[in-house]
Design an enzyme around this catalytic site. Structure first.
Site, PDB file in Angstrom:
ATOM      1  N   LEU A   1      -4.220   2.384   5.035  1.00  0.00           N
ATOM      2  CA  LEU A   1      -4.596   0.984   5.192  1.00  0.00           C
ATOM      3  C   LEU A   1      -4.463   0.170   3.916  1.00  0.00           C
ATOM      4  O   LEU A   1      -4.551  -1.053   3.955  1.00  0.00           O
ATOM      5  CB  LEU A   1      -6.067   0.896   5.630  1.00  0.00           C
ATOM      6  CG  LEU A   1      -6.427   1.205   7.074  1.00  0.00           C
ATOM      7  CD1 LEU A   1      -7.937   1.073   7.241  1.00  0.00           C
ATOM      8  CD2 LEU A   1      -5.724   0.268   8.025  1.00  0.00           C
ATOM      9  N   THR A   2      -4.276   0.849   2.779  1.00  0.00           N
ATOM     10  CA  THR A   2      -4.260   0.084   1.536  1.00  0.00           C
ATOM     11  C   THR A   2      -2.946  -0.681   1.428  1.00  0.00           C
ATOM     12  O   THR A   2      -1.953  -0.329   2.047  1.00  0.00           O
ATOM     13  CB  THR A   2      -4.391   1.006   0.296  1.00  0.00           C
ATOM     14  OG1 THR A   2      -3.226   1.833   0.210  1.00  0.00           O
ATOM     15  CG2 THR A   2      -5.622   1.874   0.380  1.00  0.00           C
ATOM     16  N   CYS A   3      -2.984  -1.723   0.612  1.00  0.00           N
ATOM     17  CA  CYS A   3      -1.760  -2.510   0.418  1.00  0.00           C
ATOM     18  C   CYS A   3      -1.023  -1.939  -0.773  1.00  0.00           C
ATOM     19  O   CYS A   3      -0.637  -2.657  -1.687  1.00  0.00           O
ATOM     20  CB  CYS A   3      -2.109  -3.953   0.114  1.00  0.00           C
ATOM     21  SG  CYS A   3      -3.326  -4.608   1.215  1.00  0.00           S
ATOM     22  N   ASP A   4      -0.853  -0.647  -0.806  1.00  0.00           N
ATOM     23  CA  ASP A   4      -0.267   0.004  -1.968  1.00  0.00           C
ATOM     24  C   ASP A   4       0.831   0.923  -1.471  1.00  0.00           C
ATOM     25  O   ASP A   4       0.605   1.730  -0.581  1.00  0.00           O
ATOM     26  CB  ASP A   4      -1.357   0.820  -2.678  1.00  0.00           C
ATOM     27  CG  ASP A   4      -0.905   1.301  -4.041  1.00  0.00           C
ATOM     28  OD1 ASP A   4       0.230   1.785  -4.150  1.00  0.00           O
ATOM     29  OD2 ASP A   4      -1.697   1.195  -4.989  1.00  0.00           O
TER      30      ASP A   4
ATOM     31  N   ASN B   1      -8.649  -0.917  -2.928  1.00  0.00           N
ATOM     32  CA  ASN B   1      -8.727  -1.893  -1.829  1.00  0.00           C
ATOM     33  C   ASN B   1     -10.096  -1.918  -1.151  1.00  0.00           C
ATOM     34  O   ASN B   1     -10.258  -2.422  -0.034  1.00  0.00           O
ATOM     35  CB  ASN B   1      -7.673  -1.632  -0.749  1.00  0.00           C
ATOM     36  CG  ASN B   1      -6.373  -2.365  -1.009  1.00  0.00           C
ATOM     37  OD1 ASN B   1      -5.327  -1.769  -0.906  1.00  0.00           O
ATOM     38  ND2 ASN B   1      -6.431  -3.645  -1.335  1.00  0.00           N
TER      39      ASN B   1
END
Ligand SMILES: *Cc1c(COP(=O)(O)O)cnc(C)c1O
Length: 637
Positions: A502-505, A553
């Site tokens: 789910l992280t924006c990484d 995040n």
């Protein structure tokens, strides 16, 4: 052809695809209904519980996915297996002393894990190992009466006082000296409090071991005494008339050592240290060989950093026999063997379970029936390749399509081709690539340009979890854990995928997988079904992941439940812990949730004043904000 394949797919095919019989070690298998089960042997017979049933029990208690599941039976089983296998090796070799295990707390400090090891370990005298003051406090509060307490790591005066008091309380608390500067403080505090310490010395083993933690061993390891420092420390203790306190010799070569031969060489060196010190009348009683016992994450003993070339019985035999042989020429008593196996004790007990939220496919859609008119010649050529994709040479056709795609992108950048034309051309390229990729299975050898084609076309399955919080070692050191669906295993997996969190990484992903055939860059998975969860499990993740995880995040701890499977064929939920709320996570970052809420309320009140919203809307917004503040950090599905 395809439907026939799907029909004939058996549960056994899933088992051999995902290699579950190897890494699952009979603890995990697949039922005839296609569900992963946890199997516990009882004297009345095996009990197998489907993981989906456990997930339902958690959901009934309001613990949604992502969920960390701990199975207490598996933890107990590992503690007894380690102790019993050492006992067998000792009997078999005619070794004249016993085995005493300790669990290194740093590998999993969670309360339910430590409490269970301490409770269940009482009969085996299984103790704990602490590497910091906080861990020492935790050990003092939890340690059973029989276990050893081994203190590694740096120790300040307060640490030493606590350890000395522990001895007064009846524990056997060893200070393992890692550097020469520690001894004077231990001597001084011992004299001040009038309590004799128990002392161990950590030696540096000169032979290096392989695997991911090779820097823990060898001359440049940051831990342990050089031979010269060792001799000096022994002499200091002799001078202080405290030689009787020096009872333990310690070494630790690193974690997950893949090769048993390297362990053997190191154990022989440690035993040589022991023999010569004992011959000098140092009253040693314990030889502590630290951690390093590896977990077979792949399950085929392939001498890989994830798959050692030995099992527990080989390890125990290696230690016991090597010590016995090395000491044989010396007329000294056999030492009590201590090990600090962490990973091998806890890895199996925990499973991370998460659902897939959505899937991105690299597939063409809306392809034109005929080649559109007035296109750029390159786009027309791409259309021809698309029409001939079934029959063209895979590598030549692919290379041409790829070159065309890149040229078309260049033409877009210089304004020759418009966005719609580019979009259609990219779609055509995907269609060509997909058709060629399907033909690869029929080729004997994959030509070089097509090497990573399948991987580049793999779906991305988005999971409701955070790599950084729950599986940090996959990101930090390239660790692999067995990951597979926990249901639908009677269906043929029809997709190949990598997994994103789910992280924006862009690092928040899983793209190295354990399959029976070895390591794979993609994981076979099933197409999602409407209105039905698709749940994956990451297995053998009980070691090192939980406290190394972080709040990237702002995804916090997941829900956790512990269960115990019973011989009546069911299971009991023994512990449960809700995951972090957003408010809890924000508090860690110096926010005060109360002030935080007030700040937002003022802003909303101002909006009422400015007539952007009415009072009723204000209340709706505030209620929602407040509910989310007290809710969890992951997706509510
Ligand atoms: C980390 C550590 C261990 C645990 O090692 P495993 O390979 O997980 O068994 C044991 N002893 C010491 C001193 C450690 O630092």
């Amino acid at each position: 052809m395809k439907t026939q394949q799907v029909k004939s797919w058996q549960v056994a095919d899933s088992a051999s695809l995902y290699g579950i019989d190897g890494w699952g070690q009979k603890n995990f298998s697949i039922s005839s209904a296609g569900e992963v089960t946890v199997t516990i042997p009882f004297d009345t017979g095996d009990v197998a519980i489907p993981i989906v049933d456990i997930i339902q029990a958690a959901r009934d208690r309001d613990h949604e996915l992502p969920l960390l599941l701990r199975i207490e039976n598996l933890l107990d089983a590992r503690v007894s297996e380690i102790n019993e296998t050492f006992q067998q090796a000792i009997e078999h070799a005619g070794y004249k002393a016993e085995y005493r295990g300790v669990f290194p707390v740093k590998v999993n400090q969670q309360c339910s894990v430590i409490e269970e090891i301490s409770r269940f370990g009482t009969d085996f005298g299984h103790g704990l190992e602490a590497g910091s003051k906080a861990e020492l406090l935790l050990c003092l509060a939890n340690l059973n009466d029989n276990g050893l307490l081994i203190c590694n790591g740096s120790k300040d005066q307060n640490f030493i006082d606590l350890g000395l008091w522990a001895n007064r309380l009846g524990h056997q608390c060893f200070f393992v000296i890692e550097s020469p500067s520690e001894l004077p403080l231990i001597i001084a505090r011992s004299q001040k409090l009038g309590i004799k310490p128990l002392i161990g010395l950590r030696i540096k083993i000169s032979s290096k071991v392989g695997g991911l933690w090779t820097e823990t061993s060898g001359d440049r390891s940051s831990f342990g005494l050089s031979t010269a420092q060792l001799i000096a420390t022994v002499d200091q203790l002799r001078q202080a008339k405290m030689l009787d306190c020096l009872q333990l010799l310690h070494c630790h070569l690193g974690s997950q050592i893949p090769d048993i031969e390297e362990i053997k060489v190191a154990v022989r060196e440690a035993a040589r240290f022991y023999a010569d010190l004992a011959t000098e009348n140092v009253p040693l009683k314990y030889l502590d060989l630290g951690g390093g016992l590896a977990v077979d994450y792949i399950g085929n003993q392939s001498l890989h950093s994830h798959s050692p070339n030995y099992n527990l019985a080989d390890y125990c035999r290696c230690l016991v026999e090597t010590i016995k042989e090395t000491l044989a020429p010396h007329n000294i008593d056999h030492p009590t063997i201590v090990t600090e196996s962490g990973r091998a004790t806890v890895a199996h007990t925990s499973i991370l379970l998460f659902e897939i939220l959505n899937v991105v496919r690299y597939e063409a859609n809306d392809l034109p029936e005929d080649c559109p008119e007035h296109c750029h010649p390159l786009v027309t050529r791409q259309y021809q390749l698309y029409q001939q994709a079934e029959v063209i040479s895979p590598s030549e056709g692919y290379v041409e399509a790829l070159t065309n795609r890149d040229k078309i992108r260049e033409l877009f950048r210089s304004g020759v081709i418009n966005l719609r034309e580019r979009a259609m051309a990219e779609n055509l390229f995907l269609a060509i690539a997909q058709t060629i990729a399907k033909k690869l299975d029929q080729l004997e050898k994959i030509p070089l340009p097509l090497d990573s084609l399948k991987q580049s076309l793999a779906d991305i399955y988005y999971g409701n979890f955070s790599v950084f919080q729950s599986l940090p070692d996959t990101w930090a050191i390239g660790q692999m854990f067995p990951v597979m669906p926990v249901h639908r295993l009677n269906e043929c997996p029809d997709r190949n995928a990598t997994i994103s969190d789910l992280t924006c990484d862009c690092d928040g992903k899983l793209d190295r997988f354990v399959l029976a055939g070895g390591e794979s860059k993609t994981l076979p998975l099933h197409s999602l079904k409407a209105e039905e969860d698709y749940i994956l499990g990451a297995f053998l993740m009980g070691a090192y992941q939980e406290t190394m995880g972080d709040l990237h995040n702002l995804f916090g701890y997941t829900n956790v439940i512990s269960i115990r499977i019973n011989k009546e064929g069911g299971f009991d939920v023994t512990k449960e812990q809700s995951g972090d709320t957003i408010s809890e996570v924000l508090s860690i970052l110096e926010y005060n949730p109360t002030l935080f809420y007030k700040g937002f309320r003022d802003k909303v009140e101002l909006a009422v004043k400015k007539k952007k919203i009415n009072v009723k809307e204000r209340q709706q917004i505030l209620n929602h904000f407040s509910a989310q503040l007290n809710g969890q950090t992951y997706f509510n599905v």
